[in-house]
Design a protein around this motif. Structure first.
Motif, PDB file in Angstrom:
ATOM      1  N   THR A  49       0.829  -1.200   0.000  1.00 23.14           N
ATOM      2  CA  THR A  49       0.000   0.000   0.000  1.00 23.14           C
ATOM      3  C   THR A  49       0.866   1.253   0.000  1.00 23.14           C
ATOM      4  OG1 THR A  49      -1.708  -1.179   1.253  1.00 23.14           O
ATOM      5  CG2 THR A  49      -1.849   1.221   1.210  1.00 23.14           C
ATOM      6  N   SER A  50       1.957   1.197   0.752  1.00 20.21           N
ATOM      7  CA  SER A  50       2.872   2.348   0.806  1.00 20.21           C
ATOM      8  C   SER A  50       3.476   2.643  -0.560  1.00 20.21           C
ATOM      9  CB  SER A  50       3.992   2.085   1.822  1.00 20.21           C
ATOM     10  OG  SER A  50       4.718   0.918   1.479  1.00 20.21           O
ATOM     11  N   ASP A  51       3.713   1.602  -1.355  1.00 22.87           N
ATOM     12  CA  ASP A  51       4.315   1.807  -2.668  1.00 22.87           C
ATOM     13  C   ASP A  51       3.315   2.399  -3.655  1.00 22.87           C
ATOM     14  OD1 ASP A  51       6.923   0.586  -2.016  1.00 22.87           O
ATOM     15  OD2 ASP A  51       5.684  -1.182  -1.705  1.00 22.87           O
ATOM     16  N   VAL A  52       2.040   2.055  -3.486  1.00 21.19           N
ATOM     17  CA  VAL A  52       1.003   2.709  -4.287  1.00 21.19           C
ATOM     18  C   VAL A  52       0.964   4.195  -3.938  1.00 21.19           C
ATOM     19  CG1 VAL A  52      -1.470   2.827  -4.759  1.00 21.19           C
ATOM     20  CG2 VAL A  52      -0.358   0.602  -4.504  1.00 21.19           C
ATOM     21  N   GLY A  53       1.033   4.484  -2.633  1.00 18.61           N
ATOM     22  CA  GLY A  53       1.083   5.881  -2.215  1.00 18.61           C
ATOM     23  C   GLY A  53       2.314   6.592  -2.745  1.00 18.61           C
ATOM     24  N   GLU A  54       3.450   5.859  -2.785  1.00 12.71           N
ATOM     25  CA  GLU A  54       4.686   6.440  -3.309  1.00 12.71           C
ATOM     26  C   GLU A  54       4.550   6.765  -4.793  1.00 12.71           C
ATOM     27  OE1 GLU A  54       7.975   8.208  -2.673  1.00 12.71           O
ATOM     28  OE2 GLU A  54       7.359   6.877  -1.047  1.00 12.71           O
ATOM     29  N   ILE A  60      -0.770  13.609  -5.031  1.00 12.08           N
ATOM     30  CA  ILE A  60      -1.633  13.660  -3.853  1.00 12.08           C
ATOM     31  C   ILE A  60      -0.915  14.327  -2.686  1.00 12.08           C
ATOM     32  CG2 ILE A  60      -2.933  11.608  -4.526  1.00 12.08           C
ATOM     33  CD1 ILE A  60      -1.243   9.974  -2.659  1.00 12.08           C
ATOM     34  N   SER A  61      -1.688  14.582  -1.645  1.00 15.49           N
ATOM     35  CA  SER A  61      -1.141  15.225  -0.459  1.00 15.49           C
ATOM     36  C   SER A  61      -0.163  14.296   0.265  1.00 15.49           C
ATOM     37  CB  SER A  61      -2.290  15.598   0.492  1.00 15.49           C
ATOM     38  OG  SER A  61      -1.795  15.959   1.762  1.00 15.49           O
ATOM     39  N   PRO A  62       0.892  14.845   0.853  1.00 18.78           N
ATOM     40  CA  PRO A  62       1.816  14.019   1.642  1.00 18.78           C
ATOM     41  C   PRO A  62       1.135  13.275   2.782  1.00 18.78           C
ATOM     42  CG  PRO A  62       2.774  16.178   1.211  1.00 18.78           C
ATOM     43  CD  PRO A  62       1.353  16.240   0.739  1.00 18.78           C
ATOM     44  N   VAL A  63       0.031  13.826   3.264  1.00 14.96           N
ATOM     45  CA  VAL A  63      -0.714  13.154   4.345  1.00 14.96           C
ATOM     46  C   VAL A  63      -1.245  11.803   3.873  1.00 14.96           C
ATOM     47  CG1 VAL A  63      -2.708  13.313   5.872  1.00 14.96           C
ATOM     48  CG2 VAL A  63      -1.331  15.350   5.414  1.00 14.96           C
ATOM     49  N   VAL A  64      -1.726  11.755   2.635  1.00 10.84           N
ATOM     50  CA  VAL A  64      -2.247  10.504   2.087  1.00 10.84           C
ATOM     51  C   VAL A  64      -1.118   9.484   1.913  1.00 10.84           C
ATOM     52  CG1 VAL A  64      -3.487   9.448   0.159  1.00 10.84           C
ATOM     53  CG2 VAL A  64      -4.088  11.754   0.919  1.00 10.84           C
ATOM     54  N   SER A  72       0.650  -0.024   5.544  1.00 11.29           N
ATOM     55  CA  SER A  72       1.667  -1.053   5.323  1.00 11.29           C
ATOM     56  C   SER A  72       2.314  -1.484   6.635  1.00 11.29           C
ATOM     57  CB  SER A  72       2.744  -0.549   4.359  1.00 11.29           C
ATOM     58  OG  SER A  72       2.222  -0.404   3.061  1.00 11.29           O
ATOM     59  N   TRP A  73       2.673  -0.513   7.468  1.00  5.31           N
ATOM     60  CA  TRP A  73       3.308  -0.866   8.744  1.00  5.31           C
ATOM     61  C   TRP A  73       2.338  -1.607   9.659  1.00  5.31           C
ATOM     62  CZ3 TRP A  73       8.136  -1.407   9.300  1.00  5.31           C
ATOM     63  CH2 TRP A  73       9.064  -0.579   8.658  1.00  5.31           C
ATOM     64  N   MET A 122       9.149  -3.157   2.567  1.00  5.40           N
ATOM     65  CA  MET A 122       9.171  -1.714   2.789  1.00  5.40           C
ATOM     66  C   MET A 122      10.365  -1.028   2.130  1.00  5.40           C
ATOM     67  SD  MET A 122       6.398  -0.994   4.419  1.00  5.40           S
ATOM     68  CE  MET A 122       6.727   0.683   4.945  1.00  5.40           C
ATOM     69  N   ALA A 123      11.566  -1.342   2.561  1.00  2.00           N
ATOM     70  CA  ALA A 123      12.749  -0.584   2.128  1.00  2.00           C
ATOM     71  C   ALA A 123      13.012  -0.702   0.629  1.00  2.00           C
ATOM     72  CB  ALA A 123      13.970  -1.040   2.925  1.00  2.00           C
ATOM     73  N   LEU A 124      13.189  -1.934   0.145  1.00  7.84           N
ATOM     74  CA  LEU A 124      13.523  -2.120  -1.270  1.00  7.84           C
ATOM     75  C   LEU A 124      12.387  -1.699  -2.212  1.00  7.84           C
ATOM     76  CD1 LEU A 124      15.520  -5.479  -1.172  1.00  7.84           C
ATOM     77  CD2 LEU A 124      16.401  -3.142  -1.364  1.00  7.84           C
ATOM     78  N   PRO A 125      11.123  -2.076  -1.939  1.00  8.11           N
ATOM     79  CA  PRO A 125      10.044  -1.615  -2.820  1.00  8.11           C
ATOM     80  C   PRO A 125       9.888  -0.091  -2.835  1.00  8.11           C
ATOM     81  CG  PRO A 125       9.318  -3.507  -1.566  1.00  8.11           C
ATOM     82  CD  PRO A 125      10.632  -3.095  -0.980  1.00  8.11           C
ATOM     83  N   ALA A 126       9.992   0.536  -1.655  1.00  7.85           N
ATOM     84  CA  ALA A 126       9.849   1.996  -1.605  1.00  7.85           C
ATOM     85  C   ALA A 126      10.946   2.673  -2.412  1.00  7.85           C
ATOM     86  CB  ALA A 126       9.887   2.475  -0.153  1.00  7.85           C
TER      87      ALA A 126
END
Length: 207
Positions: A49-54, A60-64, A72-73, A122-126
């Motif tokens: 989910t975090s990577d979709v946000g990335e 989009i807003s940084p809040v989103v 994700s966490w 988290m780390a590598l995908p982001a």
């Protein structure tokens, strides 16, 4: 009764009666297994989910984006807790019983899973998605269509998300397993006991 046991019993009964399995509920067990596999795969993608946000960061807003990282966490925390629970229910192997206390054993399971998820999910995908989106921006900046300029980098980033588990899961899992086996071999060789957790014999626990 497990699915495998049920299938075995059903097959034996059908064989005795010479019945075509396509005319029975056994026909649907294969589809049930496929559905379970699909659900597990979908469950795994919650971690991204975090990577979709990335990928959507430019739009989009940084809040989103932060909220996506939060999802994700939250998933990773639940996954680590679940692995620790499974290890507790399974119980220790004989080698673990001889060398580790139960809290230490469960803690090591949680640490290993957390390490895997932190790196592979988290780390590598982001890093991958962020780099792809950033590097693709110049490619779309000269396009005449505003929508393509705006959505192009995000679309490229999103297109990579489905393959992230195939890129990182196995290599990271293999690397962590190898490192873990090396550490366990050294720890057990140095005489780790239940009372000492992972501390080698002879070391002063106050140091």
């Amino acid at each position: 009764m497990s699915l495998a046991e049920k299938a075995t019993k059903e097959i034996s009964s059908l064989a005795d009666k010479d019945v075509d399995s396509t005319d029975t509920e056994l026909r649907y067990m294969a589809y049930g297994a496929r559905l379970r596999t699909a659900l597990r795969a979908t469950h795994r993608y919650i971690a991204y989910t975090s990577d979709v946000g990335e990928a959507f960061r430019p739009l989009i807003s940084p809040v989103v984006v932060k909220a996506a990282y939060g999802v994700s966490w939250l998933y990773l925390s639940a996954d680590v807790s679940y692995e620790a629970y499974k290890a507790h229910k399974r119980g220790p192997f004989p080698s673990e019983t001889a060398h580790l206390s139960e809290p230490t054993r469960i803690g090591l399971v949680a640490v290993k899973r957390a390490l895997f998820q932190s790196i592979a999910s988290m780390a590598l995908p982001a890093l991958t998605i962020h780099t792809i989106v950033a590097r693709s921006k110049p490619l779309f900046s000269r396009n005449k269509h505003p929508r393509i300029r705006t959505w192009g980098p995000t679309a490229v980033g999103l297109s990579v998300v489905p393959i992230l588990p195939y890129l990182f899961d196995k290599p990271v899992e293999h690397a962590i397993d190898r490192a873990w086996e090396w550490m366990e071999a050294r720890a057990f060789a140095n005489g780790v006991t239940k009372e000492e957790g992972m501390r080698p014999q002879g070391d002063d626990p106050r140091l």
